[in-house]
Scaffold this active site. Structure first.
Site, PDB file in Angstrom:
ATOM      1  N   ALA A  87      26.557  63.148  37.623  1.00 57.29           N
ATOM      2  CA  ALA A  87      26.283  61.995  36.756  1.00 57.29           C
ATOM      3  C   ALA A  87      25.187  61.178  37.430  1.00 57.29           C
ATOM      4  O   ALA A  87      25.445  60.155  38.056  1.00 57.29           O
ATOM      5  CB  ALA A  87      27.544  61.170  36.540  1.00 57.29           C
ATOM      6  N   SER A 101      19.268  56.661  41.825  1.00 56.81           N
ATOM      7  CA  SER A 101      19.147  56.127  43.184  1.00 56.81           C
ATOM      8  C   SER A 101      19.787  57.062  44.205  1.00 56.81           C
ATOM      9  O   SER A 101      19.178  57.374  45.247  1.00 56.81           O
ATOM     10  CB  SER A 101      19.783  54.738  43.271  1.00 56.81           C
ATOM     11  N   ASP A 136      22.770  64.289  33.636  1.00 55.67           N
ATOM     12  CA  ASP A 136      23.378  63.165  32.937  1.00 55.67           C
ATOM     13  C   ASP A 136      23.520  63.553  31.475  1.00 55.67           C
ATOM     14  O   ASP A 136      22.708  64.317  30.951  1.00 55.67           O
ATOM     15  CB  ASP A 136      22.547  61.894  33.075  1.00 55.67           C
ATOM     16  N   ASP A 175      29.589  60.810  41.137  1.00 57.63           N
ATOM     17  CA  ASP A 175      29.631  59.350  41.091  1.00 57.63           C
ATOM     18  C   ASP A 175      30.005  59.006  39.651  1.00 57.63           C
ATOM     19  O   ASP A 175      29.156  58.859  38.788  1.00 57.63           O
ATOM     20  CB  ASP A 175      28.275  58.766  41.486  1.00 57.63           C
ATOM     21  N   CYS A 188      32.426  52.627  41.328  1.00 57.60           N
ATOM     22  CA  CYS A 188      32.179  51.231  41.700  1.00 57.60           C
ATOM     23  C   CYS A 188      33.234  50.345  41.035  1.00 57.60           C
ATOM     24  O   CYS A 188      32.917  49.309  40.449  1.00 57.60           O
ATOM     25  CB  CYS A 188      30.770  50.791  41.334  1.00 57.60           C
TER      26      CYS A 188
END
Length: 307
Positions: free
Chosen positions: A115, A120, A139, A183, A236
């Site tokens: 993903a 980054s 993605d 991620d 996150c």
């Protein structure tokens, strides 16, 4: 008005749920405190010391302890910094630099970023691979892929192949990749410090929906991993149903093993029981970061090995 009151007023259900995880004044103060700006120096384009010397002429730099090429910088407008436009530096939150460090991809390997957008971490992995080997940057959303491609081009990434697939697609490639980064899409609780809308708009049903998606993605990633390979799972968010529960689910469904992560940072204890759900003791080897631990975004990272 205290930080607690601000959070309660913005979203009472958010406050009630996450006060079960931690209920200190410091936790709530850092949940809503603005993030420090951080950058990653892109050594694909220039030596680290050269870029640091140049930036130090104009800015105050503070090293990020867990990433050699990461720095906190006293700039609120990276778009106006020439090095940013040239791809010599990349604006990246300090804790988001952890997953590629833990994955540690090598030149010559076949690596999957399941993903990848906005890219980054993909650029960071390409940096560690020295633009060698092959890095599949995937993605599922075309709009996000356009941003991904633009960022990879700006960073001078040459070893990436961009794909537009639902991450579960890669589960058909049994025992194929040396290393995989997942991620995962998540409810983004850790990003409240970046945008207050993540607090106002938070709903439990969103976290539950993402948890189901994450479980399907982590199984597909594990199937695609070679024996002896490394899978890093990260989010996150601080919600256990998107973190410890997803790793626990993988452990129950496969022969996966968890390796403890050793980095120079502070962390919070992983959650082994939440809302009546009990998780494997192995989950205690994962890395859980609350915002006050290192004055960063909240983050969760698990290092998974396939025997």
């Amino acid at each position: 008005m205290s930080a607690r009151d601000i959070v309660r007023e913005a979203n009472r259900k958010f406050y009630e749920r996450y006060s079960l995880l931690e209920d200190t004044d410091e936790f709530w103060e850092f949940i809503i405190r603005s993030l420090r700006q951080s950058i990653r120096v892109n050594t694909l384009k220039a030596p680290l010391d050269v870029v640091v010397e140049r930036l130090s002429e104009e800015f105050e730099l503070e090293p990020v302890p867990w990433v050699e090429e990461g720095f906190f910088i006293n700039s609120d407008n990276l778009a106006g910094v020439p090095e940013h436009g040239l791809g010599l530096i990349f604006g990246q939150e300090a804790s988001s630099m952890i997953p590629p460090v833990v994955l540690d991809p090598k030149p010559g390997e076949l690596v999957l970023d399941m993903a990848a957008a906005p890219g980054s971490k993909t650029g960071q992995m390409a940096q560690y691979m020295k633009n060698g080997g092959c890095l599949i940057a995937n993605d599922m959303k075309k709009g996000r892929v356009n941003v991904l491609i633009a960022n990879l081009n700006r960073m001078g990434v040459l070893n990436a192949r961009v794909t537009i697939k639902d991450g579960r697609y890669f589960g058909r490639f049994d025992n194929t990749f040396d290393r995989i980064l997942l991620d995962a899409p998540c409810s983004s609780v850790g990003m409240v410090r970046k945008s207050f809308r993540f607090l106002r708009e938070w709903q439990l049903k969103t976290a539950l929906r993402y948890s189901n998606i994450q479980k399907r993605l982590i199984l597909a990633a594990y199937r695609a991993l070679k024996p002896g390979g490394v899978l890093v799972y990260s989010t996150c968010t601080i919600d256990p149903i998107e973190n410890e529960e997803v790793v626990d689910y993988l452990l129950k469904k496969t022969d996966a093993e968890i390796e403890r992560i050793q980095l120079p940072l502070k962390s919070s204890e992983p959650v082994l029981e939440f809302e009546g759900r009990k998780y494997s003791e192995e989950v205690s080897k994962c890395l859980r970061l609350h915002p006050q631990d290192n004055d960063s975004e909240a983050f969760f990272v698990a290092k998974i090995v396939k025997p």
